[in-house]
Structure formats: C-alpha cells, structure tokens
Write an enzyme that holds these catalytic residues in place. Structure first.
Site, PDB file in Angstrom:
ATOM      1  N   THR A 240      44.410  89.538  51.925  1.00 14.63           N
ATOM      2  CA  THR A 240      44.872  88.136  51.866  1.00 14.63           C
ATOM      3  C   THR A 240      46.395  88.098  51.771  1.00 14.63           C
ATOM      4  O   THR A 240      47.061  87.359  52.516  1.00 14.63           O
ATOM      5  CB  THR A 240      44.236  87.406  50.657  1.00 14.63           C
TER       6      THR A 240
ATOM      7  N   ASN B  94      33.993  89.016  60.119  1.00 15.57           N
ATOM      8  CA  ASN B  94      33.255  89.411  58.921  1.00 15.57           C
ATOM      9  C   ASN B  94      31.828  88.867  58.890  1.00 15.57           C
ATOM     10  O   ASN B  94      30.947  89.464  58.296  1.00 15.57           O
ATOM     11  CB  ASN B  94      34.011  88.975  57.660  1.00 15.57           C
TER      12      ASN B  94
ATOM     13  N   GLN C 240      37.882  94.233  58.484  1.00 19.32           N
ATOM     14  CA  GLN C 240      36.493  94.643  58.709  1.00 19.32           C
ATOM     15  C   GLN C 240      36.379  95.842  59.649  1.00 19.32           C
ATOM     16  O   GLN C 240      35.297  96.385  59.813  1.00 19.32           O
ATOM     17  CB  GLN C 240      35.676  93.454  59.261  1.00 19.32           C
TER      18      GLN C 240
ATOM     19  N   ALA D 161      41.369  97.910  50.734  1.00 20.90           N
ATOM     20  CA  ALA D 161      40.651  99.117  50.288  1.00 20.90           C
ATOM     21  C   ALA D 161      39.205  98.842  49.902  1.00 20.90           C
ATOM     22  O   ALA D 161      38.345  99.704  50.073  1.00 20.90           O
ATOM     23  CB  ALA D 161      41.389  99.731  49.095  1.00 20.90           C
ATOM     24  N   HIS D 162      38.918  97.627  49.403  1.00 20.13           N
ATOM     25  CA  HIS D 162      37.571  97.446  48.827  1.00 20.13           C
ATOM     26  C   HIS D 162      36.474  97.305  49.877  1.00 20.13           C
ATOM     27  O   HIS D 162      35.297  97.253  49.543  1.00 20.13           O
ATOM     28  CB  HIS D 162      37.542  96.296  47.817  1.00 20.13           C
TER      29      HIS D 162
ATOM     30  N   THR E 275      56.112  96.348  40.618  1.00 16.91           N
ATOM     31  CA  THR E 275      55.787  97.740  40.316  1.00 16.91           C
ATOM     32  C   THR E 275      54.477  98.125  41.006  1.00 16.91           C
ATOM     33  O   THR E 275      53.507  97.376  40.953  1.00 16.91           O
ATOM     34  CB  THR E 275      55.663  97.935  38.783  1.00 16.91           C
TER      35      THR E 275
ATOM     36  N   CYS F 230      28.569  78.040  49.647  1.00 19.78           N
ATOM     37  CA  CYS F 230      27.842  77.127  48.771  1.00 19.78           C
ATOM     38  C   CYS F 230      28.841  76.435  47.860  1.00 19.78           C
ATOM     39  O   CYS F 230      29.611  77.102  47.180  1.00 19.78           O
ATOM     40  CB  CYS F 230      26.862  77.945  47.939  1.00 19.78           C
TER      41      CYS F 230
END
Ligand code: PMP
Length: 390
Positions: free
Chosen positions: A72, A152, A180, A201-202, A237, A325
């Site tokens: 993002t 996605n 993706q 990364a996630h 940092t 939702c």
C-alpha cells in the site's frame, strides 16, 4: 484435519525459517543501522545482506530497492512520486486499470477529487485488460500508468510487458503492483519492462508491514516519507526484523518456486474442475484468461458469497470473497462489476487461493466439503419459482 486455509491471496502463514530469522534479528541486530558504533554497524551489515537477498529474488539491483511498510505504501509512493516528478514536463494524467486493488483505486479517486485527470482502462468479461483502450488512453500528457501484475480476486494476469511498450512509446512510466505475482510466478523486475514495482512480504510467507518499491536505476522520485534512510528515498528507522523476515521468505520462495508452481496449478485445476463438473450453475471467472496458478474465483449460481463462505467455514474450509462486507450489507466486487457482472452476481464470487504448502489431501477435503454444502442449496434455488417480471 484442522481448517483448510485457502485464502493465501489475502495473506499467507509465516514460514518457520522466517520466524527464526526475525527472532534472530530482534535479539542480535536491535541497534539502529544508521549508528556508527559497532552494534549499529552489525545491524547495517544485516540490512545490506537482506537487501541483496530480496533483490536477487526479485531480479533487481540492491540500489533499486526501497523498503516500505508494504505494498500500500509502495503504491502511494509510486503514484504520488511519479505525478510530482512528471509535473515539470507538463504530464499530469494518471492511467490505472478498472480492477486495481481498492487501496490504489481509493488513492486515484482522491487525486481525481483534487483535480488530477484519471482514466481507468476497462477489462473484458474474462478480466483481460483492453489493450486497444489502453493505447488510446496512454498519450503524451500521461504522468504514470499504474496497473497490477495479477488481480487478487480472480488471479487474472495483466499484460504488463505490452503496457510497458505503450507507456514508453509515449515517454511515460509504468508502475506494476506485483503484490500477487511475487511468490506465484517467476518475477524479474529487470525483465519486466516496468519502471516501478510494488511487492509485499506477507503474500509469500513473510511478515506483514514490510514490502518494497523497486525503482529503475536513475529514477529520482520524491519520497513519500522524508528522511535520510534508504538513500533519502524513504525516511524512518528501518524495520530490520521485518526486512530479515522478507529476505528469508524470498530465499525460501526462490528455492521452492520451480517445484511449487506446477503442483499448485494441478491442485487448483483439480479443485475447479471438480466443482464445475458437480455443481450446476457454477461459473469460473477468467477461465479463458492467463491466470495465477493458485487462484480460482467462482460463483455458484447467484448464491451470496457471504452465505457460501459461512457454510464452508463451518465445514472446515476457509476461503474469501472480493465483495466487501460492510455494516450496510455486502458490497458487490468492483472487479466482477468491471467484468460485466450484474450487482447480484458481483456479490457471489468466492475465491479459493492456494499456497505453496497446500496439500492434495486438503484439496480433496475442500472439494468434498464444498459439494456437501452447496449441492442442496443449489438444488433448492433451482426449484424456486422465477421472480415475477416487474
Ligand atoms: N496490492 C494488491 C494487488 C494486493 O493484493 C494487496 C494486499 N491485499 C495490496 C496491494 C496491499 O498490500 P499490503 O497489505 O502490503 O499493504
């Protein structure tokens, strides 16, 4: 069997090696990499090592990689930075696709509200980008073309190499949101033709809150967050545990990808053909389009996705929906609407997204559970009298 997790496009479980490297970074490299003392320099070495491991996986140079808090932020940095940098050349227009991530579309809307001219490239019923429309929208006044590498919700892969050519022919830049793609395809920034690329990364078994914007060498985008870190391109940092985890996740993906991609594709194929064959009224989105090997987005007649997902979860299968939702009810998916679906059908898309660790047994369980849950529901709906015409 514990619940079968088929929502890897939302996020992935963190790999044990990633947790290990993150723990190690927290314990041993807690110092500030900008400090000149010994502990700071040790942290700096870890940062440099992680940068080269991430860069090697993404096919870019270390100097082209700017760590961010995720995709993002990278998307915001690319769009806002490119608009600011191109203004001096009289380029003001932003071109995006109609099926971008909601965060990027919200940014485009905010910019449009502030007077930035924004165009949306449409897609066809398969989710394929309309390249003729793109050609006519990308002109000499465009500051940036920003398009996702793969969607996605549907997994449809967008033609970014062709877009790079169109953009460069008009002297403008291409940003690819590759969130993706990373971990689900052989991705190379150098070979992609893109000038800017976002990753997170996630989505590949790394931690949340860390990602990167790749900027082609020689690019001087103004930063989103000012400061001296990342060669003055992103202040703050460095998130060293996150960066170490990102590097571990990239290395793992790099080792496993060649074997995992065809295996995921075969399992995904087994899932979708079983459901399509056994459930009358099942519709597979993007069936004729190039797609990621892990994603199957289907609707089952016009059954509301939330109803389907609730039943599936009670049967031990976790999937998701592109329809958001909200307190006011289910909102139709903007992706399915852009593909020409009705409001009703755009609330019915159910996304199954596999991971590198998804097993054949899990897919068999998901197929059996889905058939058990949905066959009676679909039969019930098929026998309902058709609503009277208004
Ligand atoms: N772009 C795309 C295509 C995504 O799928 C996502 C995550 N759902 C994002 C951007 C946002 O990524 P992050 O969570 O790292 O901010």
């Amino acid at each position: 069997m514990s619940a079968v997790y088929l929502d890897h496009n939302a996020t992935t479980p963190v790999a044990p090696q990633v947790i290990e490297e993150m723990t190690d970074a927290l314990q041993r490299a807690w110092a500030n990499p900008s400090s000149t003392h010994g502990p700071g320099q040790a942290a700096r070495r870890l940062l440099a090592d992680a940068r080269s491991r991430v860069a090697s996986f993404l096919g870019c140079r270390g100097a082209e990689l700017v760590f961010t808090s995720g995709a993002t932020e990278a998307n915001h940095m690319a769009v806002l930075g490119a608009l600011a940098a191109a203004r001096a050349q009289g380029r003001t227009r932003l071109v995006v696709s109609a099926v971008e991530h909601p965060g990027l579309l919200a940014l485009a809307q905010r910019l449009a509200d502030d007077g930035v001219p924004v165009d949306h490239i449409p897609v066809d019923t398969q989710g394929r980008l309309d390249l003729d429309a793109a050609r006519s929208l990308i002109g000499p006044d465009v500051a940036l073309v920003s398009v996702m590498g793969a969607n996605n919700e549907t997994g449809v892969v967008l033609p970014t190499a062709a877009l790079a050519e169109l953009a460069h022919a008009q002297g403008t830049w291409l940003h690819v949101d590759a969130t993706q793609l990373a971990g689900k395809s052989a991705l190379s920034f150098a070979a992609s033709g893109a000038d800017l690329m976002s990753v997170s990364a996630h989505k590949l078994q790394g931690p949340k809150g860390i990602g990167a914007l790749l900027q082609r060498q020689g690019f001087a985008l103004p930063p989103l967050l000012s400061g001296r870190q990342e060669r003055h391109r992103r202040g703050g940092t460095e998130n060293l545990p996150g960066i170490a985890g990102f590097a571990a996740a990239c290395e793992l993906a790099g080792r496993e990808l060649a074997e995992a991609l065809p295996r995921m594709a075969a399992l995904r194929e087994r899932l979708e053909t079983s459901l399509m064959r056994a459930l009358p009224g099942a519709h597979l989105y993007g069936r004729e389009a190039p797609r990621l090997p892990n994603t199957a987005c289907l609707r089952f007649g016009a059954l509301d996705a939330e109803q389907v997902l609730g039943k599936l979860e009670r049967a031990g299968v976790v999937a998701s929906s592109g329809a958001a939702c909200t307190a006011g009810g289910t909102q139709p998916s903007h992706v399915l609407l852009a593909m020409g679906e009705s409001g009703l059908h755009a609330k019915a898309g159910v996304r199954f997204s596999l991971g590198r660790d998804t097993t054949a047994a899990e897919i068999e369980h998901a197929i059996a559970a889905t058939l058990r849950c949905l066959a009676p529901l679909l039969a019930e709906h098929a026998t309902e009298p058709a609503p009277l015409a208004a």
